[in-house]
Every structure is written in C-alpha cells, then in structure tokens.
Design a protein around this motif. Structure first.
Motif, PDB file in Angstrom:
ATOM      1  N   GLY A 111      -4.433  12.909  -2.320  1.00 37.63           N
ATOM      2  CA  GLY A 111      -5.718  13.485  -1.950  1.00 37.63           C
ATOM      3  C   GLY A 111      -6.657  12.460  -1.341  1.00 37.63           C
ATOM      4  O   GLY A 111      -6.479  11.244  -1.465  1.00 37.63           O
ATOM      5  N   GLU A 112      -7.694  12.959  -0.682  1.00 40.38           N
ATOM      6  CA  GLU A 112      -8.617  12.106   0.059  1.00 40.38           C
ATOM      7  C   GLU A 112      -9.404  11.155  -0.827  1.00 40.38           C
ATOM      8  O   GLU A 112      -9.925  10.144  -0.361  1.00 40.38           O
ATOM      9  N   SER A 113      -9.519  11.455  -2.113  1.00 35.96           N
ATOM     10  CA  SER A 113     -10.317  10.591  -2.985  1.00 35.96           C
ATOM     11  C   SER A 113      -9.543   9.376  -3.486  1.00 35.96           C
ATOM     12  O   SER A 113     -10.091   8.550  -4.204  1.00 35.96           O
ATOM     13  N   TRP A 114      -8.244   9.267  -3.082  1.00 34.97           N
ATOM     14  CA  TRP A 114      -7.467   8.108  -3.515  1.00 34.97           C
ATOM     15  C   TRP A 114      -8.117   6.834  -3.004  1.00 34.97           C
ATOM     16  O   TRP A 114      -8.547   6.733  -1.854  1.00 34.97           O
ATOM     17  N   SER A 115      -8.184   5.825  -3.865  1.00 32.94           N
ATOM     18  CA  SER A 115      -8.801   4.554  -3.509  1.00 32.94           C
ATOM     19  C   SER A 115      -7.900   3.411  -3.911  1.00 32.94           C
ATOM     20  O   SER A 115      -7.250   3.460  -4.959  1.00 32.94           O
ATOM     21  N   ALA A 116      -7.850   2.369  -3.083  1.00 33.96           N
ATOM     22  CA  ALA A 116      -7.018   1.203  -3.379  1.00 33.96           C
ATOM     23  C   ALA A 116      -7.739   0.186  -4.250  1.00 33.96           C
ATOM     24  O   ALA A 116      -7.214  -0.872  -4.537  1.00 33.96           O
ATOM     25  N   LYS A 117      -8.953   0.501  -4.685  1.00 38.01           N
ATOM     26  CA  LYS A 117      -9.696  -0.461  -5.498  1.00 38.01           C
ATOM     27  C   LYS A 117      -9.063  -0.595  -6.888  1.00 38.01           C
ATOM     28  O   LYS A 117      -8.397   0.289  -7.374  1.00 38.01           O
ATOM     29  N   VAL A 118      -9.312  -1.728  -7.514  1.00 46.44           N
ATOM     30  CA  VAL A 118      -8.819  -1.932  -8.875  1.00 46.44           C
ATOM     31  C   VAL A 118      -9.452  -0.874  -9.783  1.00 46.44           C
ATOM     32  O   VAL A 118     -10.662  -0.656  -9.762  1.00 46.44           O
ATOM     33  N   THR A 119      -8.612  -0.203 -10.569  1.00 49.14           N
ATOM     34  CA  THR A 119      -9.099   0.910 -11.371  1.00 49.14           C
ATOM     35  C   THR A 119      -9.325   0.565 -12.829  1.00 49.14           C
ATOM     36  O   THR A 119      -9.943   1.330 -13.558  1.00 49.14           O
ATOM     37  N   HIS A 120      -8.801  -0.572 -13.292  1.00 49.34           N
ATOM     38  CA  HIS A 120      -8.931  -0.958 -14.694  1.00 49.34           C
ATOM     39  C   HIS A 120      -8.560   0.185 -15.628  1.00 49.34           C
ATOM     40  O   HIS A 120      -9.224   0.498 -16.595  1.00 49.34           O
ATOM     41  N   GLY A 121      -7.422   0.801 -15.309  1.00 51.46           N
ATOM     42  CA  GLY A 121      -6.902   1.848 -16.173  1.00 51.46           C
ATOM     43  C   GLY A 121      -7.323   3.241 -15.798  1.00 51.46           C
ATOM     44  O   GLY A 121      -6.874   4.201 -16.380  1.00 51.46           O
ATOM     45  N   GLY A 122      -8.213   3.404 -14.817  1.00 52.81           N
ATOM     46  CA  GLY A 122      -8.640   4.740 -14.410  1.00 52.81           C
ATOM     47  C   GLY A 122      -7.664   5.362 -13.445  1.00 52.81           C
ATOM     48  O   GLY A 122      -6.964   4.678 -12.724  1.00 52.81           O
ATOM     49  N   TRP A 123      -7.612   6.698 -13.439  1.00 52.65           N
ATOM     50  CA  TRP A 123      -6.688   7.393 -12.534  1.00 52.65           C
ATOM     51  C   TRP A 123      -7.088   7.121 -11.094  1.00 52.65           C
ATOM     52  O   TRP A 123      -8.245   7.037 -10.746  1.00 52.65           O
ATOM     53  N   LEU A 124      -6.110   7.023 -10.225  1.00 56.28           N
ATOM     54  CA  LEU A 124      -6.337   6.601  -8.858  1.00 56.28           C
ATOM     55  C   LEU A 124      -7.044   7.649  -8.016  1.00 56.28           C
ATOM     56  O   LEU A 124      -7.602   7.353  -6.986  1.00 56.28           O
ATOM     57  N   ALA A 125      -6.981   8.922  -8.390  1.00 57.52           N
ATOM     58  CA  ALA A 125      -7.564   9.963  -7.555  1.00 57.52           C
ATOM     59  C   ALA A 125      -8.399  10.896  -8.427  1.00 57.52           C
ATOM     60  O   ALA A 125      -7.909  11.870  -8.942  1.00 57.52           O
ATOM     61  N   GLN A 126      -9.656  10.564  -8.625  1.00 55.47           N
ATOM     62  CA  GLN A 126     -10.527  11.389  -9.479  1.00 55.47           C
ATOM     63  C   GLN A 126     -11.066  12.561  -8.687  1.00 55.47           C
ATOM     64  O   GLN A 126     -11.345  12.443  -7.528  1.00 55.47           O
TER      65      GLN A 126
END
Length: 392
Positions: free
Chosen positions: A377-392
């Motif tokens: 999905g478009e909300s995917w981000s390559a930033k470090v997530t520190h355990g958060g889901w990649l596509a909120q």
C-alpha cells in the motif's frame, strides 16, 4: 500416539550431489551482508550483485536448509489468503496488486532456474459443501477481476483450477541461484550462525562481518535473529513425507485440500510429496524444532493411504520451520538503521519472498518504494520502524 520426534531424512528434493559451502573463519567486510540463503536471501544477493555491491551471504546451516528447500514445491500466485479473502482483508486494490505482482514473478523464477519449474497449474479441492461454496465465491471474485481461474470437477473432487500456478523443485532452484551468485562474485558461507547484530556488524562464532547494510532474510525463527519481532511473527513446524515412485495414481498438478491444511504433488518420476495436517499436532506444532513428529507423520501416512489411495512405501519424512504473521502479509521493513528484515511468509514464501527481496533492495539502495508499496500500500515507508508495522 504421542508427538515424540522421529528421525528426519533429507527432503525428497535432495539428490545428494551438493557440496556444502565453507564456514566463515576470521573477520571480513562487504557492502552488504545477507543472512539466510533461502529463496529470499539468494534473490536479494542477485539484486545486490546487479548493483555492483560487494556481498557476503551466510546461513546457520546451508543453502535452502530451511523451509526454502524443504517445502511442497508449489508456485502459487497471490498472498497467504485465497483471493476473495484477501480482497476482504486488504481491499480490492491491494489484493489485486499483490496477485498481479506474483503472476509476474513466477516466470522470473522459472527463467532464473531453468528446468526446475513445471507450469502445470494448481487445484484447490474442496473438502466439504461449505468449501465448495467458498470456491465458488473465490472463482466469482477472480473472474470479476480478470484473473485466470476455472471451475473443476473430476474424480479427485470439486473445486478450482488455477492455470497460472505451477510446481517446482525448490532445493535445486536455490542451489542453482547460490552457484550463480558465487560465480558472479558473492562470498557465501554455511554453518555460520548469527550470535548478534551490533549496528551493521554481524557477530558469528568464528568471525565478524563488517558491512554497510544487513539484510535478515530468514523466515522460520526470524524472531530469534531479531528479537524486536517477537509477537509479530510466530514460528511453526511444517511436516512432509514422500513415497517411492508409483503408477497407482496420476496427479498432473499440485493440489491444495481443506483450505490448504493438506497439499501434495506428484513428481515427474512418480513419487508423491505430501504435507500438512499441522492442526493434528495442536499447539506442539508452534515449534522452533524442525523435526518430524509421530503424531503428524502418522496422520500424513494415513491420508496418503486413505485419501490419495497410494500404497507405495514412505521413503522420506522431513520438517521445516516457517514464520506466520497475524495479517497474513510478510514482514518487509527496516527494523534498525541499515538493518532490514524479510520473512513471515505464512507458509507461502516461494513467490512472495522473491518479491519482498526485490522490493527491499529497491528501497534500501535505490530509494524506490514503489515495489514495496505495490505489495503493502501507499503508506509503506522505508524509515526505521522500531518494531512498528511497515504500513499503518
């Protein structure tokens, strides 16, 4: 019958001709290190080499020693869920994008490992009336979205035929990819366990790898390599067996049954490779121990005799670990600065794992998030997530 562990053979795919890779001894450096030499890891290495990266790949055991070389040999389009379920779960646009991407990937897998893929389609056979209705729902949704699928009725049951799927030899495919990666300049090591990842330093029992980026392409036991993923992926044991060549039946393509709890195919030489029945093992099958058990193997052999109608002797029994996610979508994210995680394929990583590998390299090296956004999905981000889901 107890769930006690049984002796584990090599998978039916193993022809015994592979020469194990060397083990790492001493300190080495590279632009990138790939942890895990299964299908995803080797695709990562292939993509990194195309970008002229200096690459080191390691595995705790050897090439495709985990689920990548010990699975059922199915090449299936789509995500973990059947297509109509994926539409309900992720929305029509994302489900269709995932399916389209996997359809494009299957020919790439065949091209990269000539002779390992048989484009024979696959069948989903219903186990009861409720599953027949579900198959009709899946067919209607796929046809509405222009995806190839046909209604099937035959001596082996009722359900769907998906002509774009296929069968393949997963272990030979990975060994071919590894041999080519070495010829193209990658340095690969076996029996090289990861003790810790400190920054972009990978510590192993007999040496340290210094790299600019770390890609952890491990499916089963992913949460043991990257503890921040505990609770987001969970490792299960998947078991299989195979019998001697037989002419008792003719099975032209891979078969999914009971929603995928049983799956089998007949190899070109007549052997049947059968897996599943994990639910018969209960909670014991959520395990980090990739060894067959008496409970599940007994159920598999009974299914081979009573359902598939084969009496040929069982020659192989094996197991592997695979990681599952609650969403059914895999993990693909930068969990720490310059440390990427790929895995959690929920038992269907042969195609989606290769896509995740290509998407990870595009994001990490090219700054291109489009391949990952197509999957997540478009909300995917390559930033470090520190355990958060990649596509909120």
């Amino acid at each position: 019958m107890t769930g006690s562990l049984l002796a584990d053979t090599a998978p039916v795919w193993d022809d015994g001709r592979w020469t194990p890779l060397p083990t790492l001894h001493g300190d080495v450096s590279a632009d990138a290190v790939v942890i895990g030499l299964g299908g995803s890891g080797l695709t990562l290495i292939e993509e990194l080499l195309r970008r002229d990266e200096r690459v080191i790949g390691i595995d705790a055991h050897d090439v495709a020693a985990g689920a990548a070389g010990r699975n059922g040999g199915f090449l299936l389009a789509g995500a973990y869920d059947f297509y109509h379920d994926a539409v309900r779960r992720y929305g029509r646009e994302r489900a269709r994008a995932i399916y389209a991407a996997t359809l494009e990937e299957i020919p790439r897998i065949a091209e990269a490992a000539p002779g390992t893929v048989r484009p024979v389609g696959s069948k989903r056979i219903a186990a009861n009336a409720a599953e027949i209705r579900d198959c009709r729902e899946q067919l209607a949704m796929m046809q509405a979205d222009g995806l190839p699928a046909e209604w099937y009725e035959g001596t082996d049951g009722v359900g769907l035929f998906i002509p774009t799927d296929g069968a393949f030899d997963p272990l030979t495919r990975c060994r071919m990819l590894a041999a080519r990666a070495r010829r193209d300049g990658a340095t690969l090591f076996a029996k090289t366990r990861v003790d810790a990842i400190e920054g972009t330093r990978v510590l192993t029992p007999h040496g340290v790898i210094h790299a600019g980026r770390v890609f952890v392409a491990v499916d089963g036991k992913l949460e043991t390599v990257l503890p921040e993923l505990v609770g987001r992926v969970r490792t299960a044991r998947l078991q299989m067996l195979a019998c001697a060549p037989t002419a008792e039946v003719r099975i032209p393509c891979p078969v999914y049954y009971r929603g995928g709890y049983e799956y089998w195919q007949q190899l070109p030489d007549g052997r049947i490779a059968l897996g599943g029945l994990r639910d018969h093992g209960g909670m014991e099958e959520w395990s980090l121990e990739p060894k067959p058990t008496a409970t599940v193997q007994s159920a598999l052999e009974a299914f081979l005799r009573s359902h598939i109608k084969v009496s040929a002797p069982v020659t192989h029994r094996w197991a592997a670990c695979a990681a599952y996610t609650e969403t059914g979508l895999p993990i693909l994210e930068q969990v720490r600065e310059h440390v990427w995680a790929l895995g959690g394929y929920s038992g269907t990583g042969n195609v989606i794992g290769a896509l995740c590998a290509r998407a990870a390299v595009s994001a990490a090296l090219d700054g291109d998030s489009a391949p990952a956004q197509r999957l997540f999905g478009e909300s995917w981000s390559a930033k470090v997530t520190h355990g958060g889901w990649l596509a909120q």
